[in-house]
Each structure stands twice: as structure tokens, then as C-alpha cells.
Write a protein that holds these residues in place. Structure first.
Motif, PDB file in Angstrom:
ATOM      1  N   GLY A 152       0.836  -1.188   0.000  1.00  0.00           N
ATOM      2  CA  GLY A 152       0.000   0.000   0.000  1.00  0.00           C
ATOM      3  C   GLY A 152       0.871   1.238   0.000  1.00  0.00           C
ATOM      4  N   ALA A 153       0.628   2.126   0.938  1.00  0.00           N
ATOM      5  CA  ALA A 153       1.389   3.373   1.022  1.00  0.00           C
ATOM      6  C   ALA A 153       1.323   3.873   2.448  1.00  0.00           C
ATOM      7  CB  ALA A 153       0.826   4.414   0.051  1.00  0.00           C
ATOM      8  N   HIS A 154       2.177   4.843   2.760  1.00  0.00           N
ATOM      9  CA  HIS A 154       2.191   5.471   4.079  1.00  0.00           C
ATOM     10  C   HIS A 154       2.364   6.960   3.906  1.00  0.00           C
ATOM     11  CE1 HIS A 154       3.136   6.463   8.213  1.00  0.00           C
ATOM     12  NE2 HIS A 154       2.942   5.211   8.585  1.00  0.00           N
ATOM     13  N   GLY A 155       1.610   7.747   4.683  1.00  0.00           N
ATOM     14  CA  GLY A 155       1.779   9.192   4.670  1.00  0.00           C
ATOM     15  C   GLY A 155       3.084   9.580   5.340  1.00  0.00           C
ATOM     16  N   GLY A 156       3.346  10.858   5.425  1.00  0.00           N
ATOM     17  CA  GLY A 156       4.628  11.317   5.942  1.00  0.00           C
ATOM     18  C   GLY A 156       4.750  11.318   7.442  1.00  0.00           C
ATOM     19  N   GLY A 157       3.644  11.130   8.176  1.00  0.00           N
ATOM     20  CA  GLY A 157       3.681  11.293   9.622  1.00  0.00           C
ATOM     21  C   GLY A 157       3.643   9.994  10.389  1.00  0.00           C
ATOM     22  N   ALA A 158       4.373   9.971  11.524  1.00  0.00           N
ATOM     23  CA  ALA A 158       4.313   8.843  12.456  1.00  0.00           C
ATOM     24  C   ALA A 158       3.047   8.959  13.301  1.00  0.00           C
ATOM     25  CB  ALA A 158       5.558   8.835  13.333  1.00  0.00           C
ATOM     26  N   PHE A 159       2.765   7.919  14.101  1.00  0.00           N
ATOM     27  CA  PHE A 159       1.564   7.873  14.915  1.00  0.00           C
ATOM     28  C   PHE A 159       1.835   8.157  16.399  1.00  0.00           C
ATOM     29  CE2 PHE A 159       0.266   4.292  11.791  1.00  0.00           C
ATOM     30  CZ  PHE A 159      -0.099   5.221  10.828  1.00  0.00           C
ATOM     31  N   SER A 160       2.819   7.509  16.967  1.00  0.00           N
ATOM     32  CA  SER A 160       2.962   7.472  18.419  1.00  0.00           C
ATOM     33  C   SER A 160       3.272   8.844  19.021  1.00  0.00           C
ATOM     34  CB  SER A 160       4.052   6.471  18.823  1.00  0.00           C
ATOM     35  OG  SER A 160       3.620   5.145  18.604  1.00  0.00           O
ATOM     36  N   GLY A 161       2.720   9.066  20.211  1.00  0.00           N
ATOM     37  CA  GLY A 161       2.941  10.305  20.937  1.00  0.00           C
ATOM     38  C   GLY A 161       2.041  11.443  20.522  1.00  0.00           C
ATOM     39  N   LYS A 162       1.131  11.206  19.567  1.00  0.00           N
ATOM     40  CA  LYS A 162       0.260  12.269  19.057  1.00  0.00           C
ATOM     41  C   LYS A 162      -1.183  12.019  19.485  1.00  0.00           C
ATOM     42  CE  LYS A 162       3.081  12.954  14.901  1.00  0.00           C
ATOM     43  NZ  LYS A 162       3.105  12.897  13.430  1.00  0.00           N
ATOM     44  N   ASP A 163      -1.826  13.045  20.036  1.00  0.00           N
ATOM     45  CA  ASP A 163      -3.251  12.917  20.320  1.00  0.00           C
ATOM     46  C   ASP A 163      -4.034  12.945  19.012  1.00  0.00           C
ATOM     47  OD1 ASP A 163      -4.935  15.648  20.041  1.00  0.00           O
ATOM     48  OD2 ASP A 163      -2.835  16.108  20.470  1.00  0.00           O
ATOM     49  N   SER A 164      -5.323  12.658  19.115  1.00  0.00           N
ATOM     50  CA  SER A 164      -6.123  12.428  17.909  1.00  0.00           C
ATOM     51  C   SER A 164      -6.465  13.674  17.121  1.00  0.00           C
ATOM     52  CB  SER A 164      -7.410  11.697  18.284  1.00  0.00           C
ATOM     53  OG  SER A 164      -8.100  12.421  19.296  1.00  0.00           O
ATOM     54  N   SER A 165      -6.134  14.873  17.632  1.00  0.00           N
ATOM     55  CA  SER A 165      -6.312  16.065  16.792  1.00  0.00           C
ATOM     56  C   SER A 165      -5.301  16.086  15.662  1.00  0.00           C
ATOM     57  CB  SER A 165      -6.186  17.338  17.633  1.00  0.00           C
ATOM     58  OG  SER A 165      -4.857  17.548  18.069  1.00  0.00           O
ATOM     59  N   LYS A 166      -4.227  15.271  15.811  1.00  0.00           N
ATOM     60  CA  LYS A 166      -3.242  15.138  14.741  1.00  0.00           C
ATOM     61  C   LYS A 166      -3.750  14.093  13.752  1.00  0.00           C
ATOM     62  CE  LYS A 166      -0.719  17.155  18.042  1.00  0.00           C
ATOM     63  NZ  LYS A 166      -1.325  17.600  19.312  1.00  0.00           N
ATOM     64  N   VAL A 167      -4.144  14.554  12.573  1.00  0.00           N
ATOM     65  CA  VAL A 167      -4.745  13.635  11.610  1.00  0.00           C
ATOM     66  C   VAL A 167      -3.746  12.610  11.078  1.00  0.00           C
ATOM     67  CG1 VAL A 167      -6.744  14.978  10.891  1.00  0.00           C
ATOM     68  CG2 VAL A 167      -4.505  15.504   9.908  1.00  0.00           C
ATOM     69  N   ASP A 168      -2.437  12.851  11.267  1.00  0.00           N
ATOM     70  CA  ASP A 168      -1.467  11.798  10.941  1.00  0.00           C
ATOM     71  C   ASP A 168      -1.907  10.474  11.541  1.00  0.00           C
ATOM     72  OD1 ASP A 168       0.361  13.254   9.485  1.00  0.00           O
ATOM     73  OD2 ASP A 168       1.559  13.822  11.221  1.00  0.00           O
ATOM     74  N   ARG A 169      -2.449  10.567  12.744  1.00  0.00           N
ATOM     75  CA  ARG A 169      -2.857   9.359  13.454  1.00  0.00           C
ATOM     76  C   ARG A 169      -4.330   9.027  13.225  1.00  0.00           C
ATOM     77  NH1 ARG A 169      -0.673   7.947  19.372  1.00  0.00           N
ATOM     78  NH2 ARG A 169      -0.835   5.695  19.060  1.00  0.00           N
ATOM     79  N   SER A 170      -5.206   9.967  13.582  1.00  0.00           N
ATOM     80  CA  SER A 170      -6.636   9.670  13.579  1.00  0.00           C
ATOM     81  C   SER A 170      -7.169   9.355  12.179  1.00  0.00           C
ATOM     82  CB  SER A 170      -7.420  10.833  14.193  1.00  0.00           C
ATOM     83  OG  SER A 170      -7.100  12.060  13.579  1.00  0.00           O
ATOM     84  N   ALA A 171      -6.726  10.088  11.165  1.00  0.00           N
ATOM     85  CA  ALA A 171      -7.217   9.826   9.808  1.00  0.00           C
ATOM     86  C   ALA A 171      -6.634   8.544   9.242  1.00  0.00           C
ATOM     87  CB  ALA A 171      -6.906  11.001   8.893  1.00  0.00           C
ATOM     88  N   ALA A 172      -5.425   8.162   9.672  1.00  0.00           N
ATOM     89  CA  ALA A 172      -4.864   6.872   9.257  1.00  0.00           C
ATOM     90  C   ALA A 172      -5.713   5.732   9.811  1.00  0.00           C
ATOM     91  CB  ALA A 172      -3.419   6.739   9.717  1.00  0.00           C
ATOM     92  N   TYR A 173      -6.215   5.894  11.041  1.00  0.00           N
ATOM     93  CA  TYR A 173      -7.105   4.886  11.614  1.00  0.00           C
ATOM     94  C   TYR A 173      -8.429   4.836  10.844  1.00  0.00           C
ATOM     95  CZ  TYR A 173      -4.026   4.766  15.761  1.00  0.00           C
ATOM     96  OH  TYR A 173      -2.966   4.625  16.620  1.00  0.00           O
ATOM     97  N   ALA A 174      -8.962   6.002  10.517  1.00  0.00           N
ATOM     98  CA  ALA A 174     -10.243   6.052   9.805  1.00  0.00           C
ATOM     99  C   ALA A 174     -10.144   5.419   8.417  1.00  0.00           C
ATOM    100  CB  ALA A 174     -10.722   7.496   9.695  1.00  0.00           C
ATOM    101  N   THR A 175      -9.057   5.705   7.698  1.00  0.00           N
ATOM    102  CA  THR A 175      -8.937   5.148   6.346  1.00  0.00           C
ATOM    103  C   THR A 175      -8.682   3.645   6.380  1.00  0.00           C
ATOM    104  OG1 THR A 175      -6.622   5.909   6.340  1.00  0.00           O
ATOM    105  CG2 THR A 175      -8.245   7.277   5.189  1.00  0.00           C
ATOM    106  N   ARG A 176      -7.984   3.152   7.409  1.00  0.00           N
ATOM    107  CA  ARG A 176      -7.841   1.697   7.566  1.00  0.00           C
ATOM    108  C   ARG A 176      -9.212   1.060   7.786  1.00  0.00           C
ATOM    109  NH1 ARG A 176      -6.452  -3.668   7.068  1.00  0.00           N
ATOM    110  NH2 ARG A 176      -6.814  -4.746   9.036  1.00  0.00           N
ATOM    111  N   HIS A 177     -10.023   1.670   8.629  1.00  0.00           N
ATOM    112  CA  HIS A 177     -11.358   1.147   8.905  1.00  0.00           C
ATOM    113  C   HIS A 177     -12.188   1.065   7.627  1.00  0.00           C
ATOM    114  CE1 HIS A 177     -15.592   1.759  10.612  1.00  0.00           C
ATOM    115  NE2 HIS A 177     -15.222   0.565  11.035  1.00  0.00           N
ATOM    116  N   ILE A 178     -12.113   2.112   6.817  1.00  0.00           N
ATOM    117  CA  ILE A 178     -12.859   2.129   5.560  1.00  0.00           C
ATOM    118  C   ILE A 178     -12.348   1.041   4.624  1.00  0.00           C
ATOM    119  CG2 ILE A 178     -13.342   3.478   3.482  1.00  0.00           C
ATOM    120  CD1 ILE A 178     -13.186   5.999   5.320  1.00  0.00           C
ATOM    121  N   ALA A 179     -11.021   0.977   4.426  1.00  0.00           N
ATOM    122  CA  ALA A 179     -10.445  -0.007   3.503  1.00  0.00           C
ATOM    123  C   ALA A 179     -10.763  -1.432   3.949  1.00  0.00           C
ATOM    124  CB  ALA A 179      -8.930   0.199   3.409  1.00  0.00           C
TER     125      ALA A 179
END
Length: 408
Positions: free
Chosen positions: A268-295
Motif C-alpha cells: 500500500g502506502a504510508h503518509g509522511g507522519g508517524a503515529f505514536s505520541g500524538k493525540d487524535s487532533s493530529k490527523v497523521d494518526r486519527s485519519a490513518a485509523y479512519a482510512t484503515r477502517h474504511i479499507a
């Protein structure tokens, strides 16, 4: 002609993963005491030292020292000869307030219009190679190390020399139809006590670890992955011949350096941002979770064998600037329905505003430490003390997707 594809994983004792777990443990502690906390926490760990830095906006107090030491102890760095030990290592904190320039773009009077915490693009991916709808190479890489950690903790007499740091790598052979045929090569590198011999470790990986992995796959009902693990694989164990010096003493660890391990193993692919240490206002994390759920739900619904979903945001803007879907030619919909049309329908079906993503998956709860080792995706969702973990892995949109796309 067949081809090969490889993914890797690292254990919870790998220095980069130690850093990820510390960052997420600190995030969880802030959220436990103030769910509205905004956290961006970076950790560096090296011989006898942990440095925690980042930006925080919160009404909570977190004991950084105890939180850091608790994570290190749980991982297993509890002996002085590891040169990194939970009770004796230094812990330095350089956490400061979140920039008001960032905060003004995130917080809104209308909570539903909360802006994205940064610009960026995020990806979600799923394929039907395994029960978890994840790439076979990555899932087996994770499971090898999860089982190795269970041996170290629960039945240490089986491999008494194990230390916390470890890596794995799995190569899968594919046919012309792009379906996995078999496991081609397995690499396991595990930190060990000085007295353990190369011959002993290799024999134990072959005769103790691999059989336990097979049992784990059978118990979990992962017949697809189990069927690929025959007896004709190539095995490399500690290829350098020695792995005594490891963990943060062997290599400095930093938050966010294992993003491919965290996501899809290079598929697949990965965006430019890491996940850990970021609260969910950081879409690097929260939107990656949402798009996984959709896929994942799209594949489970039978829309396609392989799905990649991309979403992109502008800082301070709630709605994504784009939604993209690629089914890699595996769509089961009529030929007249393009991937672009699928993407447009997905954008209608799923509210991808950050506030709605946070609400849907319960991302203001202290749920992030378990994500920081062995991958954020392909995990079993569960509820503990009334709190939902890995909600983005639930298959709760299958019927709605089937109905929306006319798959009946």
C-alpha cells in the motif's frame, strides 16, 4: 513468473519501539486525567538515558519519571548488564506548551468543525491475504515476535537466554495472479545472554518458536496464513552470529522511526507522519485509523480484493481536501464503476472531519500504548474496563457498504 515481497517487524524491546511506547504511555496518562489534552510527545532513548520532549496543552499533571520507568520495566529492561535499566536510567523531560498558532487552528466554538492539526496525507490499506485483511508478510513478522515475547515472559525455560530486543523479517512468494503461494524466507534476530550459542538459538527458533507460531495461527483461526507456512522455507537466525548488545545500549531509539512496521509493511502506502505520541487532533494518526477502517470494511464487504484509501487535509480546515481510492484492478463492481466514483461514494458515506473521527473511534480515551508495538493495524478489537481498543479494526460497516454499492 512468481515474485517475492518482504516485510519486517521489531519487538517491543527494540530501541525505536521503546521510544514509541514511552511517548504513547505519556499520551495515555494525559488523556486519562484530561481527555481534551493536546499532546505531541517525542522520546529519545540511549545508554542509560531517556529524553522526553514535545508540546502539550492540558489541565492534567503527569508524573513523567514514573510513567517512563514503568514502560521500561514492563518491556523487560530490568537488569543492569543490559546498560539500560528501568530503575537506574536517567530521565530528562523537556515538555513545553503547545504553540498557540497551532491551537487556534484546531479548537473551534463548534466542536464538529475542529480543524485538522496539520496538513498532510494519510493512507488506509486492506487486502484479503489473511484473516486480519493484512499483508501476509507483515502479519507473520508481527506474530513471530509476539510469540517470542510470550516465551520470554510466560515460559522462559523454553528459551532462557532471551533478552527484550528482537527483529523479524518474512518473505512471501506470490504467483502471477498476485496471490501468496508460500512463505519463502524467515529471518529472526533476537538479543540473547552471552552464554547462548548460535546453534542453540537457531535450533530453538526452528523447534520451539515456529511450532508455537503454528499453534497460535491455528488457535486464532488464521488458516490462510497457516497454509502458507510449510516446511520448505529458508531460515536465518541471528545472521551476524551474535546479538548480546542490544536495546537502547546497542542503538539509539527515537519515536516515529518504524512507521512501515506500524502500518502495512511496505504494501500500500504510508503518509509522511508517524503515529505514536500524538493525540487524535493530529490527523497523521486519527485519519490513518479512519482510512484503515474504511479499507478493511470495503474488502470485507466484497467490493474488492485490495483497497487503498487516501485522505488529505489542510491545517485548521475540518473537511478533507481530497479522498482517493485505488482497488488495483480488483474491484468486484461493474466495470462502468470507476475507482473515482467509488471514492466519491466513500466521501459521502463517511464523515472524515477530525472531530467525527475522534468521536467514532473513542480517540480521547487512553488507548494508545497497546498500539505502539506489533502494529496499529490487523489487531483484534477488544473492550477493557468499558473502554474500546482498536475500534478502527471492527467490521461494522460491511452491510452499509454492500447496500450503498448494490452488492446483494
Amino acid at each position: 513468473m512468481s515474485y517475492l515481497f518482504t516485510s519486517e517487524s521489531v519487538s517491543e524491546g527494540h530501541p525505536d519501539k521503546v521510544a514509541d511506547q514511552i511517548s504513547d504511555a505519556i499520551l495515555d496518562e494525559f488523556l486519562r486525567n484530561d481527555p481534551e489534552s493536546k499532546v505531541a510527545c517525542e522520546t529519545l532513548c540511549t545508554t542509560g538515558l531517556v529524553v522526553v520532549s514535545g508540546e502539550v496543552k492540558s489541565n492534567a499533571y503527569v508524573d513523567i519519571q514514573n510513567t517512563v520507568r514503568g514502560v521500561i520495566e514492563r518491556i523487560g529492561y530490568t537488569h543492569a548488564d543490559y546498560m539500560f535499566e528501568s530503575k537506574s536510567c536517567g530521565v530528562l523531560s523537556a515538555i513545553h506548551e503547545q504553540s498557540p498558532d497551532i491551537n487556534q487552528g484546531v479548537e473551534r466554538a463548534d466542536r464538529e468543525e475542529q480543524g485538522a492539526g496539520d496538513q498532510g496525507l494519510m493512507f488506509g490499506y486492506a487486502c484479503n491475504e489473511t484473516k486480519e485483511l493484512m499483508p501476509a508478510s507483515l502479519m507473520l513478522s508481527h506474530i513471530l515476535l509476539m510469540e517470542l515475547a510470550d516465551i520470554r515472559r510466560e515460559t522462559p525455560s523454553a528459551m532462557p537466554y532471551l533478552r527484550p530486543d528482537a527483529k523479524s523479517q518474512v518473505t512471501v512468494e506470490y504467483g502471477d495472479d498476485h496471490r501468496p503461494r508460500r512463505i519463502h524466507t524467515i529471518v529472526v534476530s533476537t538479543q540473547h545472554d552471552p552464554e547462548a550459542t548460535q546453534e542453540q538459538i537457531e535450533a530453538d527458533v526452528r523447534n520451539v518458536l515456529i511450532p508455537r507460531v503454528r499453534q497460535r495461527l491455528e488457535k486464532r483461526g488464521n488458516q490462510l496464513l497457516l497454509s502458507l507456512l510449510g516446511d520448505d522455507y529458508i531460515l536465518h537466525v541471528n545472521p551476524t552470529g551474535k546479538f548480546v548488545i542490544g536495546g537502547p545500549h546497542g542503538d539509539t531509539g527515537v519515536t516515529g522511526r518504524k512507521i512501515i512496521v506500524d502500518s502495512y509493511g511496505g504494501r500500500g502506502a504510508h503518509g509522511g507522519g508517524a503515529f505514536s505520541g500524538k493525540d487524535s487532533s493530529k490527523v497523521d494518526r486519527s485519519a490513518a485509523y479512519a482510512t484503515r477502517h474504511i479499507a478493511k470494511n470495503m474488502v470485507a464487504a466484497g467490493l474488492a480484493d485490495v483497497v487503498l484509501v487516501q485522505v488529505a487535509y489542510a491545517i485548521g480546515i475540518a473537511r478533507p481536501v481530497s479522498v482517493f481510492v485505488d482497488t488495483f484492478g480488483t474491484s468486484k463492481l461493474p466495470a462502468a464503476v470507476s475507482d473515482g466514483e467509488i471514492a466519491a461514494k466513500i466521501a459521502e458515506l463517511f464523515d472524515l472531519r477530525p472531530a467525527k473521527i475522534v468521536e467514532r473511534y473513542g480517540l480521547k480515551q487512553p488507548i494508545f500504548l497497546p498500539t505502539a508495538s506489533y502494529g496499529h493495524f490487523g489487531r483484534e478489537p477488544y473492550v477493557e474496563n468499558g473502554v474500546q481498543f482498536f475500534a478502527w479494526e471492527k467490521l461494522d460497516e460491511v452491510e452499509r457498504l454492500r447496500t450503498a454499492f448494490g452488492l446483494r
